[in-house]
Scaffold this motif. Structure first.
Motif, mmCIF file in Angstrom:
data_model
loop_
_atom_site.group_PDB
_atom_site.id
_atom_site.type_symbol
_atom_site.label_atom_id
_atom_site.label_comp_id
_atom_site.label_asym_id
_atom_site.label_seq_id
_atom_site.Cartn_x
_atom_site.Cartn_y
_atom_site.Cartn_z
ATOM 1 N N SER A 1 0.822 -1.214 0.000
ATOM 2 C CA SER A 1 0.000 0.000 0.000
ATOM 3 C C SER A 1 0.861 1.272 0.000
ATOM 4 C CB SER A 1 -0.936 0.014 1.216
ATOM 5 O OG SER A 1 -0.188 0.146 2.414
ATOM 6 N N TYR A 2 2.160 1.140 0.293
ATOM 7 C CA TYR A 2 3.052 2.301 0.301
ATOM 8 C C TYR A 2 3.622 2.533 -1.103
ATOM 9 C CZ TYR A 2 2.741 2.243 5.361
ATOM 10 O OH TYR A 2 2.256 2.281 6.649
ATOM 11 N N GLU A 3 3.827 3.789 -1.427
ATOM 12 C CA GLU A 3 4.323 4.147 -2.754
ATOM 13 C C GLU A 3 5.793 3.770 -2.920
ATOM 14 O OE1 GLU A 3 3.789 5.036 -6.504
ATOM 15 O OE2 GLU A 3 2.165 5.097 -5.017
ATOM 16 N N SER A 4 6.545 3.881 -1.828
ATOM 17 C CA SER A 4 7.974 3.562 -1.868
ATOM 18 C C SER A 4 8.341 2.717 -0.653
ATOM 19 C CB SER A 4 8.805 4.852 -1.858
ATOM 20 O OG SER A 4 10.155 4.572 -1.548
ATOM 21 N N TRP A 5 9.329 1.859 -0.809
ATOM 22 C CA TRP A 5 9.793 1.037 0.314
ATOM 23 C C TRP A 5 10.387 1.895 1.430
ATOM 24 C CZ3 TRP A 5 15.050 1.613 0.898
ATOM 25 C CH2 TRP A 5 15.753 2.054 -0.231
ATOM 26 N N MET A 6 10.836 3.103 1.072
ATOM 27 C CA MET A 6 11.395 3.998 2.094
ATOM 28 C C MET A 6 10.321 4.568 3.012
ATOM 29 S SD MET A 6 14.525 5.967 0.212
ATOM 30 C CE MET A 6 13.824 6.205 -1.411
ATOM 31 N N ASP A 7 9.051 4.422 2.595
ATOM 32 C CA ASP A 7 7.942 4.926 3.427
ATOM 33 C C ASP A 7 7.464 3.885 4.448
ATOM 34 O OD1 ASP A 7 8.002 7.221 1.883
ATOM 35 O OD2 ASP A 7 6.498 6.461 0.457
ATOM 36 N N ILE A 8 7.946 2.636 4.338
ATOM 37 C CA ILE A 8 7.471 1.583 5.254
ATOM 38 C C ILE A 8 7.909 1.927 6.678
ATOM 39 C CG2 ILE A 8 7.532 -0.889 5.813
ATOM 40 C CD1 ILE A 8 8.375 -1.405 2.898
ATOM 41 N N PRO A 9 6.968 1.988 7.628
ATOM 42 C CA PRO A 9 7.352 2.294 9.015
ATOM 43 C C PRO A 9 8.252 1.191 9.579
ATOM 44 C CG PRO A 9 4.962 2.402 8.715
ATOM 45 C CD PRO A 9 5.522 1.800 7.479
ATOM 46 N N ASN A 10 9.110 1.587 10.508
ATOM 47 C CA ASN A 10 10.037 0.625 11.127
ATOM 48 C C ASN A 10 9.311 -0.590 11.698
ATOM 49 O OD1 ASN A 10 12.155 2.243 10.494
ATOM 50 N ND2 ASN A 10 12.972 2.383 12.560
ATOM 51 N N GLU A 11 8.191 -0.344 12.364
ATOM 52 C CA GLU A 11 7.444 -1.424 13.019
ATOM 53 C C GLU A 11 6.958 -2.457 11.997
ATOM 54 O OE1 GLU A 11 3.542 -1.915 15.868
ATOM 55 O OE2 GLU A 11 4.474 0.073 15.746
ATOM 56 N N LEU A 12 6.451 -1.957 10.853
ATOM 57 C CA LEU A 12 5.966 -2.866 9.801
ATOM 58 C C LEU A 12 7.140 -3.590 9.139
ATOM 59 C CD1 LEU A 12 3.726 -4.013 8.022
ATOM 60 C CD2 LEU A 12 3.875 -1.965 6.588
ATOM 61 N N PHE A 13 8.240 -2.866 8.947
ATOM 62 C CA PHE A 13 9.430 -3.484 8.347
ATOM 63 C C PHE A 13 9.909 -4.650 9.223
ATOM 64 C CE2 PHE A 13 12.473 -1.725 5.016
ATOM 65 C CZ PHE A 13 13.030 -2.963 4.752
ATOM 66 N N ARG A 14 9.974 -4.384 10.538
ATOM 67 C CA ARG A 14 10.425 -5.405 11.493
ATOM 68 C C ARG A 14 9.471 -6.596 11.499
ATOM 69 N NH1 ARG A 14 14.411 -4.191 14.942
ATOM 70 N NH2 ARG A 14 13.975 -1.971 14.842
ATOM 71 N N LYS A 15 8.169 -6.287 11.448
ATOM 72 C CA LYS A 15 7.150 -7.351 11.432
ATOM 73 C C LYS A 15 7.322 -8.232 10.187
ATOM 74 C CE LYS A 15 2.156 -8.116 11.213
ATOM 75 N NZ LYS A 15 0.948 -7.623 10.557
ATOM 76 N N ALA A 16 7.570 -7.593 9.043
ATOM 77 C CA ALA A 16 7.762 -8.338 7.798
ATOM 78 C C ALA A 16 8.973 -9.256 7.901
ATOM 79 C CB ALA A 16 7.932 -7.375 6.628
ATOM 80 N N LYS A 17 10.061 -8.761 8.490
ATOM 81 C CA LYS A 17 11.266 -9.587 8.621
ATOM 82 C C LYS A 17 11.017 -10.749 9.594
ATOM 83 C CE LYS A 17 14.551 -8.761 6.551
ATOM 84 N NZ LYS A 17 14.852 -9.147 5.157
ATOM 85 N N LYS A 18 10.214 -10.502 10.627
ATOM 86 C CA LYS A 18 9.869 -11.585 11.572
ATOM 87 C C LYS A 18 9.007 -12.646 10.901
ATOM 88 C CE LYS A 18 10.125 -9.324 16.093
ATOM 89 N NZ LYS A 18 9.367 -8.913 17.282
ATOM 90 N N GLU A 19 8.279 -12.245 9.876
ATOM 91 C CA GLU A 19 7.441 -13.197 9.137
ATOM 92 C C GLU A 19 8.188 -13.800 7.945
ATOM 93 O OE1 GLU A 19 3.767 -11.251 8.191
ATOM 94 O OE2 GLU A 19 3.075 -11.271 10.270
ATOM 95 N N GLY A 20 9.498 -13.573 7.903
ATOM 96 C CA GLY A 20 10.320 -14.257 6.915
ATOM 97 C C GLY A 20 10.458 -13.565 5.571
ATOM 98 N N PHE A 21 10.032 -12.311 5.445
ATOM 99 C CA PHE A 21 10.201 -11.588 4.171
ATOM 100 C C PHE A 21 11.680 -11.292 3.955
ATOM 101 C CE2 PHE A 21 5.717 -10.924 4.643
ATOM 102 C CZ PHE A 21 5.224 -10.680 3.376
ATOM 103 N N SER A 22 12.181 -11.610 2.770
ATOM 104 C CA SER A 22 13.569 -11.275 2.434
ATOM 105 C C SER A 22 13.595 -9.875 1.819
ATOM 106 C CB SER A 22 14.131 -12.293 1.444
ATOM 107 O OG SER A 22 13.470 -12.179 0.199
ATOM 108 N N ASP A 23 14.791 -9.311 1.747
ATOM 109 C CA ASP A 23 14.948 -8.000 1.095
ATOM 110 C C ASP A 23 14.522 -8.087 -0.367
ATOM 111 O OD1 ASP A 23 15.938 -7.057 3.472
ATOM 112 O OD2 ASP A 23 18.038 -7.136 2.876
ATOM 113 N N MET A 24 14.863 -9.201 -1.022
ATOM 114 C CA MET A 24 14.483 -9.409 -2.427
ATOM 115 C C MET A 24 12.959 -9.444 -2.577
ATOM 116 S SD MET A 24 15.545 -10.150 -5.600
ATOM 117 C CE MET A 24 17.081 -11.029 -5.737
ATOM 118 N N GLN A 25 12.282 -10.074 -1.620
ATOM 119 C CA GLN A 25 10.807 -10.143 -1.659
ATOM 120 C C GLN A 25 10.200 -8.745 -1.564
ATOM 121 O OE1 GLN A 25 9.859 -12.985 1.391
ATOM 122 N NE2 GLN A 25 8.002 -13.623 0.376
#
Length: 766
Positions: free
Chosen positions: A469-493
């Protein structure tokens, strides 16, 4: 009688359902016996295995595992004991034949560990069912048959659908699911080609499949080392299913009921060493059925060993020669004893890999008979993290559960059918079902997968939607970024979700690099955790490690003295890449240690010796992706990294590692690229004046048609950076060419594809 000379039967050639796990278990057993000063003789004709290396066994016979040759070895060597549990079904069947032919009695050879009588009672379906019936333990309603007429008669008595199984086989060989008499006849005919004894059994549709690994000693002390739960319901062989350890959906009551039954069975069958007990469990009640008991090491026990850090094969070998659990130290903690049941503070996911595309006309349906050629094991702080890591480990181009690069079915009717009839692609279709708005209940009704697992998949899917839903990956809030990494999202994903939103053209690899740099600046990094087998209840200083975002500090203090060398492993087994690279890695680790460097291993294959924590100074049971390898290199600060031992996966990483200024030991990354890149290699041959067929790089589809006009059919298509000729094709006509271009080719400057003329009649040399 003191046992001073022991014969061990290996598993022989690798085959589906019987592969590297028996090299691992046999190697462990040989280590255990050597530690006791016992002279070991191994029969195994597989030259690619670690156990056939000269320093592992005292004597190796590279002979077929048949009665004739085993008899010759026994006559020559006159061993006092024999181990049958470490060589899969091959060794077990040979041992039973030696017993029935009276050879063991004639030469007074003691079967070490579980007795031959108990092995026969667990393997013979009829004896097995009768034994459990006397113990008042439920088995599936089944009948042992010796003819087609009996099979039809008993199938009608049970009522369709039924499962067909053959005795004395491994990996569900010859088994199948019959909905009617036509199916039954086809499967029973096949089953009789593998065994004279066939079982017709009730089909427990929608029931869960649960496994327990049990260890018991001669003093009747026993423990449940690990329990595992299949993601897929009963009817799909455990080797074909995603398997989770420890179980996630059992109630406390269900867990302990099945555990107690497993221990009871191990006692009644007088197991000495290890056994695997498989259950079907009704999800709507505590009703259960015993499916089978394996009185030997198996692929499941290799998985359980790596999942818990409890060396099942090593302990089993020690118990087989007379030790009790109270006399053996835990190999990880070195302080507690082997009778402690492992406790897991992480989640393990095993996922099979199939290579069905390498065969023409093979069905991709999966069921009660194994087709998978290898498997991966992922460790994470949550099911979501573990699953996504595991999917990437398969090395089939998937970024995780969320894949922006996959083809969709497109039709709701076809999608429902794909969910209902399990195939090797079903995990992809689960994501598509969520995208199409299917409810968890709808997906459960179609697949019979437990809703708990489906809700976790939905968590991943919802996180993807939120990120997108964000226009750029730089807009992703830290909390959501951390949550995504905890759910196994890779940087490539994450990069794949934004690559199409960019106005200027940017490669996904460049975007991944920028995301990594940005994430590290935000201190969103993974931490290293130890597997200590006891969930930190006791102090442990183990070298068995994994990385997770579900932690706040490292369990390891890093020396940063450039005295370590990293070796990249071979990853998942596939056709053309298997145990031979494990042998290379283990020997590389031994050489590194001899030169007084710390040996560091990165690999994730539970079947291998290289993922045994006692073969190296630090083992990272981790992904072989650029992101994760760089994470580990950042921590280790090694003298260098070796990529030449693990086959194709490390080779495919070498240029990216070079671009990230990683020091590669051995052949230069640029030289590796010149060999792996078909375009550069062909140019080099031209430059050196070495003859080769006429060739052309496939830069666009027009080029290939022009080239074909020049050289005519047949032509040879050769991709770059592949092993064992994967996707290499001889194309004989225009129709085949169209099909190849449609199904196989994705033109990429990093992996160029070269077409050459196919020389049918080479010219005679002058």
């Amino acid at each position: 009688m003191k046992i001073d000379k022991v014969l061990i039967l290996g598993s022989g050639a690798l085959k589906i359902g019987e592969a590297g796990e028996f090299d691992y278990s046999g190697t462990q057993a040989l280590k255990a016996l050597k530690e006791e000063g016992i002279y070991t003789i191994l029969i195994n004709p597989n030259i690619a295995t670690v156990q056939t290396s000269k320093e592992v066994a005292d004597k190796v016979y590279f002979l077929p595992l048949t009665f004739f040759f085993i008899k010759k070895v026994i006559e020559k060597e006159k061993p006092k004991g024999i181990l049958l549990s470490f060589g899969g079904q091959t060794a077990l069947n040979c041992g039973i034949q030696l017993f029935k032919e009276g050879l063991l009695e004639k030469y007074k050879i003691q079967v070490l560990g579980t007795s031959i009588e108990s092995i026969i009672q667990s393997e013979d379906r009829n004896l097995f069912r009768k034994r459990l019936s006397r113990m008042n333990i439920k088995t599936a309603k089944s009948f042992v048959v010796y003819s087609m007429d009996h099979a039809i008669s008993y199938a009608l008595k049970i009522g369709f659908p039924v499962i067909i199984r053959s005795a004395y086989t491994l990996g569900g060989l010859g088994s199948g699911f019959a909905k009617n008499i036509h199916d039954l006849k086809k499967i029973v005919n096949k089953a009789f080609s593998y065994s004279s004894q066939v079982v017709v059994e009730e089909y427990l549709e929608g029931w869960k499949e649960i496994e327990y690994e049990i260890v018991r000693d001669k003093y009747d002390s026993s423990i449940a080392v690990c329990n595992m739960e299949n993601f897929d319901p009963i009817g799909i062989h455990t080797g074909e299913s995603i398997v989770i350890a420890p179980s996630q959906t059992l109630t406390n009551s269900e867990y302990y009921k099945l555990r107690q039954l497993s221990l009871q069975i191990a006692r009644k069958f007088e197991i000495v060493g290890e056994c695997n007990v498989q259950f079907a469990l009704n999800p709507k009640s505590e009703d259960y059925r015993i499916i089978e008991v394996n009185a030997r090491l198996s692929r499941s026990s290799a998985l359980a060993s790596k999942a818990t850090g409890y060396p099942l094969a090593f302990v089993s070998a020690k118990l087989a020669i007379g030790y009790g659990l109270h006399e053996l130290k835990n190999s990880v903690t070195k302080t507690t004893y082997a009778f402690f049941e492992p406790a897991l503070d992480y989640v393990v996911c095993k996922i099979p890999r199939w290579d069905l595309k390498k065969f023409y006309g093979v069905s991709n349906r999966i069921g009660s008979s194994m087709k998978s050629v290898g498997e991966v094991m992922a460790i994470g702080g949550s099911f979501e993290e573990s699953l996504q890591k595991g999917i990437r480990m398969l090395d089939i181009g998937m970024l995780g559960f969320i894949n922006t690069n996959k083809k969709k079915i497109g039709s709701l009717h076809l999608l429902k059918d794909a969910l209902k009839k399990p195939t090797d692609q079903r995990i992809l279709f689960l994501e598509e079902a969520l995208e199409e708005g299917f409810s968890i209940k709808e997906i459960h009704d179609l697949t019979k997968i437990d809703p708990w697992f489906l809700y976790q998949l939905n968590n991943i899917f919802q996180t993807k939607k939120e990120i997108s839903s964000y226009e750029s990956w730089m807009d992703i809030p830290n909390e959501l970024f951390r949550k995504a990494k905890k759910e196994g999202f890779s940087d490539m994903q994450i990069a794949s979700l934004f690559i199409h939103k960019k106005e200027k053209e940017e490669s996904i690899y460049d975007l991944e690099k920028r995301i990594r740099k940005y994430r590290k600046k935000r201190s969103i990094i993974p931490y290293v955790r130890q597997i200590d087998t006891l969930a930190s209840e006791y102090p442990a200083y183990t070298n068995y490690l994994y990385l997770t975002y579900h932690s706040i500090q490292h369990d390891v203090l890093y020396e940063k003295d450039e005295k370590s060398v990293i070796t990249l492993g071979s990853g998942v087994y596939r056709i053309g890449s298997s145990v031979e690279f494990d042998w290379c890695c283990v020997n590389a680790l031994n050489a590194i240690k001899k030169e007084s460097y710390r040996s560091i291993m990165i690999n994730y294959n539970p079947e291998t010796v290289s993922t045994d924590f006692d073969v190296c100074d630090r083992l990272y049971f981790e992904e072989l992706t650029l992101e994760r390898v760089l994470d580990i290199i950042d921590l280790e600060k090694p003298k260098g990294t070796i990529v030449s031992m693990g086959g194709q996966i490390p080779n495919n990483l070498v240029l990216k590692l070079y671009e990230n200024e990683v020091k590669i030991l051995g052949t230069s990354p640029l030289s590796i690229d010149e060999v792996e890149n078909r375009y550069k290699f062909s140019h080099a041959m031209d430059h050196l004046g070495i003859g080769q067929p006429k060739w052309k790089e496939l830069s666009d589809f027009e080029t290939i048609y022009q080239f074909v006009e020049e050289v005519d059919y047949p032509i040879l298509v050769r991709p770059s950076y592949v092993l064992s000729g994967a996707d290499m094709n001889v194309i004989s006509n225009q129709e085949e060419l169209h099909r190849y271009l449609r199904d196989k080719v994705s033109v990429s400057p990093e992996h160029p594809l070269v077409i050459t003329e196919f020389i049918k009649m080479p010219k005679k040399l002058n």
